[in-house]
Design a protein around this motif. Structure first.
Motif, PDB file in Angstrom:
ATOM      1  N   ALA A   1       8.368  -2.364 -11.182  1.00  0.00           N
ATOM      2  CA  ALA A   1       7.461  -1.315 -10.703  1.00  0.00           C
ATOM      3  C   ALA A   1       6.824  -0.529 -11.845  1.00  0.00           C
ATOM      4  O   ALA A   1       5.647  -0.166 -11.775  1.00  0.00           O
ATOM      5  CB  ALA A   1       8.194  -0.369  -9.753  1.00  0.00           C
ATOM      6  N   ALA A   2       7.572  -0.271 -12.908  1.00  0.00           N
ATOM      7  CA  ALA A   2       7.019   0.473 -14.047  1.00  0.00           C
ATOM      8  C   ALA A   2       5.933  -0.353 -14.740  1.00  0.00           C
ATOM      9  O   ALA A   2       4.880   0.180 -15.103  1.00  0.00           O
ATOM     10  CB  ALA A   2       8.125   0.842 -15.033  1.00  0.00           C
ATOM     11  N   ALA A   3       6.171  -1.641 -14.917  1.00  0.00           N
ATOM     12  CA  ALA A   3       5.160  -2.513 -15.527  1.00  0.00           C
ATOM     13  C   ALA A   3       3.933  -2.608 -14.630  1.00  0.00           C
ATOM     14  O   ALA A   3       2.800  -2.629 -15.114  1.00  0.00           O
ATOM     15  CB  ALA A   3       5.735  -3.898 -15.801  1.00  0.00           C
ATOM     16  N   LEU A   4       4.148  -2.648 -13.322  1.00  0.00           N
ATOM     17  CA  LEU A   4       3.022  -2.697 -12.385  1.00  0.00           C
ATOM     18  C   LEU A   4       2.194  -1.419 -12.463  1.00  0.00           C
ATOM     19  O   LEU A   4       0.959  -1.472 -12.431  1.00  0.00           O
ATOM     20  CB  LEU A   4       3.515  -2.931 -10.954  1.00  0.00           C
ATOM     21  N   ALA A   5       2.862  -0.283 -12.606  1.00  0.00           N
ATOM     22  CA  ALA A   5       2.148   1.000 -12.732  1.00  0.00           C
ATOM     23  C   ALA A   5       1.296   1.024 -13.995  1.00  0.00           C
ATOM     24  O   ALA A   5       0.229   1.647 -14.017  1.00  0.00           O
ATOM     25  CB  ALA A   5       3.148   2.154 -12.730  1.00  0.00           C
ATOM     26  N   GLU A   6       1.743   0.358 -15.043  1.00  0.00           N
ATOM     27  CA  GLU A   6       0.962   0.269 -16.279  1.00  0.00           C
ATOM     28  C   GLU A   6      -0.157  -0.766 -16.141  1.00  0.00           C
ATOM     29  O   GLU A   6      -1.278  -0.557 -16.598  1.00  0.00           O
ATOM     30  CB  GLU A   6       1.875  -0.124 -17.442  1.00  0.00           C
ATOM     31  N   TYR A   7       0.144  -1.882 -15.517  1.00  0.00           N
ATOM     32  CA  TYR A   7      -0.798  -3.000 -15.384  1.00  0.00           C
ATOM     33  C   TYR A   7      -1.965  -2.695 -14.439  1.00  0.00           C
ATOM     34  O   TYR A   7      -3.125  -2.980 -14.765  1.00  0.00           O
ATOM     35  CB  TYR A   7      -0.050  -4.249 -14.902  1.00  0.00           C
TER      36      TYR A   7
ATOM     37  N   ASN B   1      -2.170 -10.895 -19.553  1.00  0.00           N
ATOM     38  CA  ASN B   1      -1.293 -11.937 -18.993  1.00  0.00           C
ATOM     39  C   ASN B   1       0.194 -11.598 -19.092  1.00  0.00           C
ATOM     40  O   ASN B   1       0.929 -11.744 -18.118  1.00  0.00           O
ATOM     41  CB  ASN B   1      -1.563 -13.289 -19.654  1.00  0.00           C
ATOM     42  N   ASP B   2       0.652 -11.169 -20.260  1.00  0.00           N
ATOM     43  CA  ASP B   2       2.077 -10.878 -20.436  1.00  0.00           C
ATOM     44  C   ASP B   2       2.525  -9.706 -19.565  1.00  0.00           C
ATOM     45  O   ASP B   2       3.583  -9.772 -18.925  1.00  0.00           O
ATOM     46  CB  ASP B   2       2.393 -10.598 -21.906  1.00  0.00           C
ATOM     47  N   LEU B   3       1.724  -8.655 -19.529  1.00  0.00           N
ATOM     48  CA  LEU B   3       2.073  -7.494 -18.707  1.00  0.00           C
ATOM     49  C   LEU B   3       2.045  -7.862 -17.231  1.00  0.00           C
ATOM     50  O   LEU B   3       2.930  -7.457 -16.472  1.00  0.00           O
ATOM     51  CB  LEU B   3       1.114  -6.333 -19.006  1.00  0.00           C
ATOM     52  N   ARG B   4       1.052  -8.645 -16.809  1.00  0.00           N
ATOM     53  CA  ARG B   4       0.965  -9.085 -15.412  1.00  0.00           C
ATOM     54  C   ARG B   4       2.203  -9.903 -15.028  1.00  0.00           C
ATOM     55  O   ARG B   4       2.794  -9.697 -13.967  1.00  0.00           O
ATOM     56  CB  ARG B   4      -0.305  -9.904 -15.186  1.00  0.00           C
ATOM     57  N   ALA B   5       2.630 -10.807 -15.911  1.00  0.00           N
ATOM     58  CA  ALA B   5       3.802 -11.645 -15.640  1.00  0.00           C
ATOM     59  C   ALA B   5       5.078 -10.813 -15.537  1.00  0.00           C
ATOM     60  O   ALA B   5       5.980 -11.147 -14.766  1.00  0.00           O
ATOM     61  CB  ALA B   5       3.943 -12.707 -16.716  1.00  0.00           C
ATOM     62  N   LYS B   6       5.158  -9.735 -16.299  1.00  0.00           N
ATOM     63  CA  LYS B   6       6.311  -8.839 -16.220  1.00  0.00           C
ATOM     64  C   LYS B   6       6.273  -8.012 -14.937  1.00  0.00           C
ATOM     65  O   LYS B   6       7.305  -7.743 -14.325  1.00  0.00           O
ATOM     66  CB  LYS B   6       6.324  -7.912 -17.440  1.00  0.00           C
ATOM     67  N   ALA B   7       5.079  -7.623 -14.521  1.00  0.00           N
ATOM     68  CA  ALA B   7       4.908  -6.727 -13.381  1.00  0.00           C
ATOM     69  C   ALA B   7       5.048  -7.413 -12.034  1.00  0.00           C
ATOM     70  O   ALA B   7       5.620  -6.846 -11.099  1.00  0.00           O
ATOM     71  CB  ALA B   7       3.536  -6.056 -13.459  1.00  0.00           C
TER      72      ALA B   7
END
Length: 93
Positions: A8-14, A73-79
Motif C-alpha cells: 500500500a505504501a508503494a502504491l501511494a507513491e506510485y 516499472n520497478d515501483l509498479r511491480a512493488k506496488a
C-alpha cells in the motif's frame, strides 16, 4: 487493468506519478477508478480494476513503451501485481 495491491505504501507513491505520466501523455485516468466497488454477476469479480481513456489505441501503445512509464516499472511491480491489462477499442461511428 486488473490488479491487486502488494504494498500500500508503494502504491501511494506510485499512483500519483503514474497518473501524472498518463495525463501528460494525453490519457484520461480514472474513467473507472481502481478503488471502485466491483460486483460480480457471473464468476468471481476482480479484486481491483481500473480503466483509462485515450484518443486512440496507437496513442496508448506509444505511452506504454514511453521512457516516463518505463521509469516506474520497478515501483509498479512493488506496488501491485497486474493480472491482466488490455486495450478495448470502440468501432468508429
Amino acid at each position: 487493468t486488473e490488479s491487486e495491491i502488494l504494498d500500500a505504501a508503494a502504491l501511494a507513491e506510485y499512483s500519483p506519478k503514474a497518473q501524472a505520466n498518463l495525463k501528460a501523455a494525453g490519457g484520461r485516468g480514472g474513467v473507472v477508478p481502481a478503488n471502485g466497488r466491483i460486483i460480480g454477476l457471473i464468476g468471481e469479480p476482480p479484486k481491483r480494476f481500473g480503466v483509462s481513456e485515450w484518443e486512440s489505441a496507437e496513442q496508448l501503445q506509444e505511452y506504454y513503451k514511453s521512457p516516463p512509464r518505463q521509469a516506474l516499472n520497478d515501483l509498479r511491480a512493488k506496488a501491485q501485481k497486474v493480472h491482466r491489462q488490455f486495450i478495448v477499442e470502440a468501432p468508429a461511428n
